[in-house]
Design a protein around this motif. Structure first.
Motif, PDB file in Angstrom:
ATOM      1  N   PHE A 153      63.709  51.754 -14.142  1.00 34.82           N
ATOM      2  CA  PHE A 153      63.013  52.097 -12.389  1.00 34.82           C
ATOM      3  C   PHE A 153      61.910  50.693 -11.528  1.00 34.82           C
ATOM      4  N   ARG A 154      62.910  50.207 -10.705  1.00 35.09           N
ATOM      5  CA  ARG A 154      62.097  48.929 -10.531  1.00 35.09           C
ATOM      6  C   ARG A 154      60.838  48.742  -9.718  1.00 35.09           C
ATOM      7  N   SER A 155      60.141  49.955  -9.719  1.00 39.70           N
ATOM      8  CA  SER A 155      58.326  50.653  -9.536  1.00 39.70           C
ATOM      9  C   SER A 155      57.984  51.550  -9.469  1.00 39.70           C
ATOM     10  N   GLU A 156      57.260  52.515  -9.618  1.00 37.51           N
ATOM     11  CA  GLU A 156      56.284  53.593  -9.783  1.00 37.51           C
ATOM     12  C   GLU A 156      57.238  54.993  -8.864  1.00 37.51           C
ATOM     13  N   ILE A 159      68.008  51.205 -11.979  1.00 39.12           N
ATOM     14  CA  ILE A 159      68.970  50.651 -11.615  1.00 39.12           C
ATOM     15  C   ILE A 159      68.754  50.014 -12.712  1.00 39.12           C
ATOM     16  N   SER A 160      70.493  49.238 -13.895  1.00 39.63           N
ATOM     17  CA  SER A 160      70.895  49.113 -14.527  1.00 39.63           C
ATOM     18  C   SER A 160      70.274  48.639 -16.025  1.00 39.63           C
ATOM     19  N   GLU A 161      70.435  48.068 -16.140  1.00 45.76           N
ATOM     20  CA  GLU A 161      69.954  47.494 -17.257  1.00 45.76           C
ATOM     21  C   GLU A 161      70.211  45.532 -17.212  1.00 45.76           C
ATOM     22  N   ASN A 162      71.104  45.325 -16.920  1.00 44.09           N
ATOM     23  CA  ASN A 162      71.635  44.198 -16.226  1.00 44.09           C
ATOM     24  C   ASN A 162      70.899  43.475 -14.865  1.00 44.09           C
ATOM     25  N   ASP A 163      70.077  44.652 -13.960  1.00 43.59           N
ATOM     26  CA  ASP A 163      69.563  44.201 -12.482  1.00 43.59           C
ATOM     27  C   ASP A 163      68.247  44.280 -12.839  1.00 43.59           C
ATOM     28  N   LEU A 164      67.551  43.192 -14.640  1.00 39.83           N
ATOM     29  CA  LEU A 164      66.546  44.407 -14.514  1.00 39.83           C
ATOM     30  C   LEU A 164      65.882  42.086 -14.444  1.00 39.83           C
ATOM     31  N   GLY A 165      66.730  41.749 -14.712  1.00 35.83           N
ATOM     32  CA  GLY A 165      65.857  39.868 -14.402  1.00 35.83           C
ATOM     33  C   GLY A 165      64.608  39.588 -15.009  1.00 35.83           C
ATOM     34  N   PHE A 166      64.226  38.914 -14.469  1.00 35.53           N
ATOM     35  CA  PHE A 166      62.542  38.377 -14.951  1.00 35.53           C
ATOM     36  C   PHE A 166      61.455  39.420 -14.119  1.00 35.53           C
ATOM     37  N   ARG A 167      61.462  40.017 -13.236  1.00 37.69           N
ATOM     38  CA  ARG A 167      60.631  41.072 -12.635  1.00 37.69           C
ATOM     39  C   ARG A 167      60.003  42.125 -13.484  1.00 37.69           C
ATOM     40  N   GLN A 204      60.599  51.715 -17.765  1.00 41.65           N
ATOM     41  CA  GLN A 204      61.532  52.008 -18.574  1.00 41.65           C
ATOM     42  C   GLN A 204      60.869  52.947 -19.231  1.00 41.65           C
ATOM     43  N   ALA A 205      62.146  54.322 -19.236  1.00 42.90           N
ATOM     44  CA  ALA A 205      61.851  55.633 -19.258  1.00 42.90           C
ATOM     45  C   ALA A 205      62.974  55.870 -20.447  1.00 42.90           C
ATOM     46  N   ARG A 206      62.464  56.368 -21.179  1.00 42.41           N
ATOM     47  CA  ARG A 206      63.777  57.205 -22.359  1.00 42.41           C
ATOM     48  C   ARG A 206      63.696  58.516 -22.236  1.00 42.41           C
ATOM     49  N   TYR A 207      64.077  59.671 -22.240  1.00 44.03           N
ATOM     50  CA  TYR A 207      64.381  61.028 -22.226  1.00 44.03           C
ATOM     51  C   TYR A 207      64.878  61.980 -23.560  1.00 44.03           C
ATOM     52  N   LEU A 227      61.073  64.111 -19.884  1.00 42.51           N
ATOM     53  CA  LEU A 227      60.838  62.287 -20.250  1.00 42.51           C
ATOM     54  C   LEU A 227      59.987  62.624 -21.686  1.00 42.51           C
ATOM     55  N   VAL A 228      60.116  61.143 -22.244  1.00 44.76           N
ATOM     56  CA  VAL A 228      59.006  61.206 -23.577  1.00 44.76           C
ATOM     57  C   VAL A 228      58.295  60.214 -23.683  1.00 44.76           C
ATOM     58  N   ARG A 229      58.605  59.018 -22.829  1.00 44.42           N
ATOM     59  CA  ARG A 229      57.803  58.030 -23.119  1.00 44.42           C
ATOM     60  C   ARG A 229      58.194  56.958 -22.048  1.00 44.42           C
ATOM     61  N   LYS A 230      57.283  56.273 -21.202  1.00 42.46           N
ATOM     62  CA  LYS A 230      57.340  55.571 -19.862  1.00 42.46           C
ATOM     63  C   LYS A 230      57.142  54.320 -20.105  1.00 42.46           C
ATOM     64  N   ALA A 231      57.393  53.419 -20.319  1.00 40.27           N
ATOM     65  CA  ALA A 231      56.483  51.457 -20.299  1.00 40.27           C
ATOM     66  C   ALA A 231      57.134  50.555 -19.395  1.00 40.27           C
ATOM     67  N   PHE A 232      55.754  50.125 -19.254  1.00 37.62           N
ATOM     68  CA  PHE A 232      55.576  49.252 -17.677  1.00 37.62           C
ATOM     69  C   PHE A 232      55.561  47.964 -18.014  1.00 37.62           C
ATOM     70  N   TYR A 233      56.826  46.911 -17.776  1.00 35.29           N
ATOM     71  CA  TYR A 233      56.643  46.144 -18.212  1.00 35.29           C
ATOM     72  C   TYR A 233      56.435  44.915 -17.023  1.00 35.29           C
ATOM     73  N   LYS A 234      56.054  43.628 -17.496  1.00 42.24           N
ATOM     74  CA  LYS A 234      55.694  42.801 -16.274  1.00 42.24           C
ATOM     75  C   LYS A 234      56.761  41.536 -16.118  1.00 42.24           C
ATOM     76  N   ARG A 235      56.061  40.758 -15.514  1.00 44.14           N
ATOM     77  CA  ARG A 235      57.382  39.684 -15.471  1.00 44.14           C
ATOM     78  C   ARG A 235      57.448  39.193 -16.572  1.00 44.14           C
ATOM     79  N   ARG A 236      58.921  38.453 -16.713  1.00 44.25           N
ATOM     80  CA  ARG A 236      59.304  37.720 -17.799  1.00 44.25           C
ATOM     81  C   ARG A 236      59.765  39.321 -19.255  1.00 44.25           C
ATOM     82  N   ASN A 237      60.202  39.976 -18.540  1.00 48.68           N
ATOM     83  CA  ASN A 237      59.978  41.486 -19.741  1.00 48.68           C
ATOM     84  C   ASN A 237      59.193  41.529 -20.886  1.00 48.68           C
TER      85      ASN A 237
END
Length: 692
Positions: free
Chosen positions: A26-29, A38-46, A50-53, A59-69
């Motif tokens: 997901f792009r944002s909260e 969004i698809s994994e291919n659309d992640l880019g550097f923004r 990442q949500a794991r089920y 939902l078991v894990r929710k990770a927040f990534y900054k720019r450049r992964n």
């Protein structure tokens, strides 16, 4: 805003279902909450999420990534394995350091403590609908607890402040949204001893509690008064004091010895009312165990205080469990001058009472009298004639029923015993002594006395004080049987009479106790001459066979007599014949030696011309009878003899001096006297002729 986020989070997590375990992006909260992926291919550097089920779509894990992964932080979600409901949400930094977690449902202890204290309730109803958020310091220590209701409304906060060494120095409980501090803990850690002093303040910032946490982190929260180590109990009641509320409390009874208990150990968890601060006296816990009689247990009492410190464990190594009542017997004397009781115990008692209840006799307005026995009187075994002291004042001459009951060390009551017809008597008995007298004589050990009431025991003591020696003295005669009965005992030959020595002098002492134990005043009789030798007496005059015209009798006594008699017994008369006369000798005639009795008062009672036997009888002062002395064939004659048919007669002439006559009775002596009356002078006149 916080309320909104909490509410949406719960709804979202609860509605994501029906999908296979996978990873979504997901792009944002906002997009995550809206479910816009969004698809994994659309992640880019923004930046992205990442949500794991899991396989159930949770939902078991929710990770927040900054720019450049680059990973910034992540959350984990844990669910109740039974209900499937969300139980814990944790927030970690990129380096996996715990930053905060949120706990949901009834297992959250901190919110339970906060609610109970703040709103002064003992039990919190749990519907698995409240949750708590916890923020952590960089060193992974909790710093802030935030408490939310089902709507996500934050109703309370706990803030922890630390010193430079990482020890909590202050803990504030704050009600939201007013931000009022309702409870505060101030803590001071002593690095040298390892102990921590804790002060608790209420909403007015007044100190309401203080305690010292030991170096192992245990607090003296629990004080146990009952049971005590080694002392029996008959039910699993507890008396304890809590210095603060317990967040959790547990009592464990574990078999130690005695009859086997297959259900041991017994674990009892304290409910909220049993965990409250203060005194809990004779408390039977809601989940108290059923223990085994004749078994000893090891008991542990543990808990965790509201201050989060574990309570110092209370350990009793041996608590005997006993539900069997004690067995005992009791008795009291039927007559008593004191409140006395005897009893036998098959085991030691913790308490016992003796009660004196009025039954009959003199009314006792103060009855019943209740006496509690002291600890030293309650030991196992025989307790004989225990005097209960001056604690009660019984009524003289009253009949009581005495009651006895006790409890063993475990508190089991024994049988209720009743002893009837117990007479309370403090009046001293009286003895009236009759024989023998002081300075008197006795020829046997027969005694005479009168007692005012029955005796329990009595004795007569014969002490040798003079006269013929008596090596067997003193003699102590214990009275027995009817000799102890109250009333007259005249001329009593006692069953245990002593063998005294003739001619010895004794003193007598008599003592006695009535049935209640009251002593009679001692009786003392001194200088009693014991004399069994009969005295002698003898009649000296008149002689046998003579006639007398008076009552004179001469006699001799060998010793002083107590009494004597002279009897004039008419021969051939019946014993009851009134013509026989008895004369009692006066006191003057009873002394040792010769005596002359010339009493004219009885002469007129003698029969003139009667032939008598004069008999002397008597007895000495000891009562020994003398052999009688008698004079027989004594004629009592007070009529003068007569001469009849005398010749020559008057005015006759005679040629010789011959005289003839007739006598009316024999004479002891007689004389014929010739006296000149005329004629030639006879110089020999008068001339006497003695009758042959």
């Amino acid at each position: 805003m916080v309320r909104l986020v909490g509410f949406i989070l719960l709804i979202t997590v609860g509605t994501i279902s029906g999908q296979t375990g996978d990873v979504r992006y997901f792009r944002s909260e906002r997009k995550f909450l809206s479910g816009v992926e969004i698809s994994e291919n659309d992640l880019g550097f923004r930046s992205f999420i990442q949500a794991r089920y899991d396989a159930d779509g949770k939902l078991v894990r929710k990770a927040f990534y900054k720019r450049r992964n680059r990973l910034d932080r992540f959350e984990t979600f844990q669910y109740d394995t039974t209900t499937g409901q969300l139980h814990l949400k944790s927030l970690f930094s990129a380096d996996s350091s715990l930053q905060r977690y949120t706990q949901f449902g009834s297992e959250e202890i901190m919110s339970d403590k906060f609610i109970r204290y703040t709103y002064d309730i003992s039990t919190v109803q749990d519907y698995d609908d409240r949750f708590t958020s916890i923020e952590y310091r960089p060193d992974s220590k909790p710093q802030v607890y935030r408490f939310y209701d089902v709507d996500g409304f934050m109703y309370g906060v706990m803030e922890l402040k630390y010193d430079d060494d990482g020890h909590v120095r202050q803990e504030d409980w704050i009600v939201m949204p007013s931000k009022k501090v309702v409870r505060r803990y101030v803590k001071n850690f002593d690095a040298r001893s390892g102990e921590t002093d804790v002060w608790e303040y209420d909403s007015t910032l007044t100190v309401v509690n203080s305690m010292t946490i030991d170096s192992d982190g245990f607090a003296p929260v629990i004080t146990l008064s009952f049971p005590e180590d080694g002392l029996p109990v008959n039910e699993p009641k507890l008396t304890y004091h809590l210095k603060e509320d317990l967040a959790k409390g547990t009592v464990i009874w574990e078999w130690a010895s005695g009859k086997p208990d297959t259900l041991s150990p017994h674990v009892a968890e304290l409910i909220a009312s049993e965990r409250s601060r203060g005194e809990h006296r004779d408390k039977l816990l809601r989940y108290a165990p059923k223990l085994q009689d004749s078994t000893s247990y090891k008991m542990r009492f543990t808990g965790v205080g509201e201050s989060s410190y574990p309570a110092r464990e209370i350990l009793l190594t041996r608590v005997p469990y006993d539900t069997t009542p004690p067995i005992y017997t009791a008795d009291a004397p039927q007559y008593s001058s004191r409140p006395v009781i005897s009893y036998s115990l098959n085991e030691a008692l913790s308490t016992a009472e003796v009660v004196w209840v009025w039954e009959q006799g003199t009314r006792d307005e103060s009855a019943p009298h209740i006496i509690g026995l002291s600890r030293g009187m309650l030991e196992e075994g025989e307790q004989d004639s225990v005097i209960l002291g001056d604690d009660i004042q019984l009524a003289e001459g009253t009949i009581y029923t005495v009651l006895f009951q006790g409890k063993d060390m475990a508190g089991n009551p024994g049988p209720f015993l009743s002893i009837n017809d117990v007479v309370y008597d403090t009046t001293h008995p009286e003895i009236s002594w009759h024989l023998p007298d002081s300075s008197g004589f006795a020829n046997s050990s027969v005694v005479s006395f009168v007692s005012s009431e029955d005796f329990m025991e009595a004795q007569i003591r014969w002490e040798h004080v003079g006269g013929i020696p008596d090596d067997g003295a003193p003699y102590i005669v214990e009275l027995e049987g009817t000799e102890l009965d109250g009333g007259e005992h005249l001329y009593e030959a006692l069953a245990n009479s002593p063998h005294l020595v003739d001619g010895a002098i004794y003193s007598i002492t008599m003592n006695g106790k009535d049935l209640a134990g009251n002593e009679a005043a001692s009786i003392e009789v001194s200088n009693i001459v014991y004399d069994t030798s009969p005295p002698t007496l003898a009649t000296i005059a008149p002689e046998p066979g003579i006639s007398v015209r008076g009552g004179e009798v001469i006699y001799n006594l060998s010793e002083d007599f107590a009494s004597a008699e002279i009897d004039w017994v008419l021969e051939e008369a019946e014993a009851s014949d009134s013509r026989s006369v008895s004369i009692k000798i006066s006191d003057e005639g009873l002394a040792l030696g010769d005596h002359r009795l010339d009493d004219s008062t009885f002469v007129e009672r003698l029969t003139d011309g009667g032939i008598f036997t004069i008999q002397l009888t008597g007895r000495d002062k000891a009562g020994n009878e003398a052999l009688p002395s008698s004079i027989s064939n004594v004629k009592f004659d007070i009529t003068a003899p007569e001469f009849a048919n005398v010749t020559p007669s008057d005015c006759t002439f005679v040629m010789s001096s011959h005289v003839t006559y007739t006598l009316t009775e024999d004479l002891s002596e007689g004389t014929v006297i010739w006296t000149q009356v005329a004629g030639e002078i006879d110089l020999s006149s008068p001339q006497m002729m003695t009758l042959p």
